[in-house]
Design an enzyme around this catalytic site. Sequence first.
Site, PDB file in Angstrom:
ATOM      1  N   ASP A   1       6.870  -0.266   7.356  1.00 42.38           N
ATOM      2  CA  ASP A   1       6.570  -1.654   7.009  1.00 42.38           C
ATOM      3  C   ASP A   1       7.794  -2.548   7.123  1.00 42.38           C
ATOM      4  O   ASP A   1       8.939  -2.111   6.914  1.00 42.38           O
ATOM      5  CB  ASP A   1       6.081  -1.735   5.559  1.00 42.38           C
ATOM      6  CG  ASP A   1       4.634  -1.340   5.393  1.00 42.38           C
ATOM      7  OD1 ASP A   1       4.050  -0.787   6.349  1.00 42.38           O
ATOM      8  OD2 ASP A   1       4.094  -1.581   4.294  1.00 42.38           O
TER       9      ASP A   1
ATOM     10  N   HIS B   1       9.906   2.165   5.034  1.00 48.56           N
ATOM     11  CA  HIS B   1      10.375   0.836   5.441  1.00 48.56           C
ATOM     12  C   HIS B   1      11.665   1.008   6.247  1.00 48.56           C
ATOM     13  O   HIS B   1      12.657   1.510   5.709  1.00 48.56           O
ATOM     14  CB  HIS B   1      10.679  -0.032   4.217  1.00 48.56           C
ATOM     15  CG  HIS B   1       9.528  -0.244   3.294  1.00 48.56           C
ATOM     16  ND1 HIS B   1       9.101   0.713   2.397  1.00 48.56           N
ATOM     17  CD2 HIS B   1       8.709  -1.325   3.128  1.00 48.56           C
ATOM     18  CE1 HIS B   1       8.073   0.236   1.714  1.00 48.56           C
ATOM     19  NE2 HIS B   1       7.811  -0.995   2.133  1.00 48.56           N
TER      20      HIS B   1
END
Length: 268
Positions: free
Chosen positions: A79, A224
């Site tokens: 992400d 992430h």
Amino acid sequence: MKIRRGFRAVALALTAGTLALALTGCTQYDTTKPSAARKAPVTGAERHVDAKAVGTAGTPGGFGTVDCRRAKCVALTFDAGPSENSPRLLDILKDRKVPATFFLLGKNHIAEHPDLVRRMAREGHELASHTWDHKILTDIGDDEIRDEFRRTDDAVERLTGRRPTLMRPPQGRTDDHVSALAKEEGLAQILWDVTCKDYETTDSALIRKRAVDQTRRDSIILLHDIYRGTVPAVPGIIDTLKERGYVFVTVPQLLAPGRAEPGTVYKP
């Protein structure tokens, strides 16, 4: 079965077709498991869609064909990129022949790193949306939600020629109304069952341990690539899970031969 948000996330396998309990607030929404998506009827028209989208053929990255009805599949997702850490991550994925799904953030990410977006697409990864400005979708109005979707999708399409069909709501916060607006835009929502909390630590060994300890068949792993400790953890995550018999796929491959339906929320 409905999802009640406001408690800690709980995963309960209920039926072959549906729904896990995943809780993050006070509204309700349904989720569909990858295994249920794979059992959905495939129409004649869907059999002729882009093979990469349904995971039935090799991709530009050379990842090959995977049938998750038989293989022990897992989806690696990232992400909020791309970022300055993404080139090293892409090198790792290329070296290990592992596809990923990137939920890209628009402002300061897609806009600042267009070449990385193009590289992700060129190397066979799935590009999806994490909205433009990371606004909490359940807290904003309809026009703002549509803008969060469209600006990101427009940017990815301009760079790659392909419009995203998947999105991940910031913080995983969604509801039935967000789902209805996502359906209007042709977007399915993808949640996760493995969180490494890489936003709270730079300890790569801990991030790796959290990932491998939680992973099971059909898991969707949330990472992430914007955080310093994450990318160094990825080789160990990949190598350990491969040793345990897992096969890495994109989210569309995880759902194949079914397809992600706009407006549906998917969660293992």
